[in-house]
Design a protein around this motif. Sequence first.
Motif, short mmCIF file in Angstrom:
data_model
loop_
_atom_site.label_atom_id
_atom_site.label_comp_id
_atom_site.label_asym_id
_atom_site.label_seq_id
_atom_site.Cartn_x
_atom_site.Cartn_y
_atom_site.Cartn_z
N ALA A 64 105.69 64.77 41.57
CA ALA A 64 106.27 65.35 40.36
C ALA A 64 107.34 64.45 39.77
O ALA A 64 107.40 64.24 38.55
N ARG A 65 108.19 63.89 40.63
CA ARG A 65 109.28 63.06 40.16
C ARG A 65 108.77 61.79 39.48
O ARG A 65 109.24 61.42 38.39
N ASN A 66 107.80 61.15 40.06
CA ASN A 66 107.30 59.89 39.50
C ASN A 66 106.38 60.11 38.31
O ASN A 66 106.31 59.26 37.41
N ALA A 67 105.69 61.24 38.28
CA ALA A 67 104.90 61.57 37.10
C ALA A 67 105.81 61.83 35.91
O ALA A 67 105.53 61.40 34.78
N GLN A 68 106.91 62.51 36.16
CA GLN A 68 107.87 62.80 35.10
C GLN A 68 108.48 61.51 34.54
O GLN A 68 108.72 61.39 33.33
N LYS A 69 108.70 60.54 35.41
CA LYS A 69 109.26 59.25 34.97
C LYS A 69 108.19 58.31 34.41
O LYS A 69 108.49 57.17 34.07
N GLU A 70 106.93 58.81 34.38
CA GLU A 70 105.80 58.08 33.82
C GLU A 70 105.50 56.78 34.55
O GLU A 70 104.97 55.83 33.99
#
Length: 448
Positions: A56-62
């Motif tokens: 979730a964290r890395n998807a949010q940061k694209e």
Amino acid sequence: MRIAVVGTGYVGLVTGTCFAEVGIDVTCIDIDQTKIENLKRGVLPIYEPGLEEMVARNAQKERLSFSTDLSASIQGSDVAFIAVGTPPGEDGSADLKYVLAVARAIGQHMTDYMVVVTKSTVPVGTAAKVRRAIREELEARGADIAFDVASNPEFLKEGAAIDDFLKPDRIVVGIDSERAQEMMSKLYKPFLMNGHPLIFMDIPSAEMTKYAANAMLATKISFMNDIANLCEIMGADVNMVRRGIGSDARIGNKFIYPGIGYGGSCFPKDVKALIKTAAENGYEMDVLKSVENVNEKQKSVLFNKISNYFNGEMAGKTFAMWGLSFKPKTDDMREAPSLVIIEKLLEQGAKVRAYDPVAMKEARHILGDSIEYGKDEYETLIDADALLLVTEWPDFRSPNFAVVSKLLKEKVVFDGRNIYDPVEMEQKGFTYFGIGIKQGEKQLKATV
């Protein structure tokens, strides 16, 4: 730097996510549209501690994205990891059809130099097949594009995969060109800050290293289980023996805990594949054949103890089972000893009521309504004829034995992982059966 990871199973998803965690742009690719849509919504296909939050964290940061479009995803990527399944065939050999299908797809769509890395566990010689498949597709296109193939086996423990990737004991990479070595050195540089070794070697040696590592660990487990069974016969306590040999630095104290056999997606499959690879090349792996044989027999040890105690009369009895996954901190039930025990109990007309902190959904998928499922560990005990400890989850290490005693119909515990102390269990009024411990006599309390 950009990379593509083809396959969003256990290895692919952990690999892609951990690379994204150190700032690399990662696209994870899969042909399963539903799986990709779920990943985009943060729904993971596996359970691994800490992974959901990291995705979730890395998807949010694209930095981490998911796609079914291999063509678009590999264009502009410096490295493409092949992390698809290599299921065992009926003869035990690793099925490479998915690996080679990805290799051909890469050859059909690549537009610039890249390093193609086999991350899947594959037999020696697979990288050469991958290279050939890519080259054939390039020639069919009339395209003259340089590429390298590398082998980068994973050494991830389910339940501790993120730490294993971010803080590796070692990183093994098989290469055959300086350009590939430079690219892989750059890729893994963020993981080397604390002195973790990056070991470069030839490709066949890298491919063999993965199998050899898993086969060695499986050997330690089967050896200790063999010793445990002999300890029972001879009146020795395997817990004492384990402590005695584990203090020897040449042996060490890891993977020498006796139990009811290994399972999971790696050890059983990899031992079989290595035996098959050797046979195909005219060599017999006698030690590993014995390792496999001991492990298969060990999965029945707990059932045999149950059968002996109840004089083979288990029809109509209810058994509470704590733990279903093959090990703690995972929902993986592939080759799990629990499945063997359940099958044998059901064949005898017994009922099984089970609970696992994580693997209940997977258990329902595999077992359906053939067993009952408790909402927690204590509900499984209600009017059960015995408790079977099958997976050593932390949740089960210090239960309220006063409650256990009240709920069980008969105060009998079959401990398949030796997590309870025999002397304490006897003092609490339980009839206790462990692994590698002579039954019916008080044992000295082992200091662990």
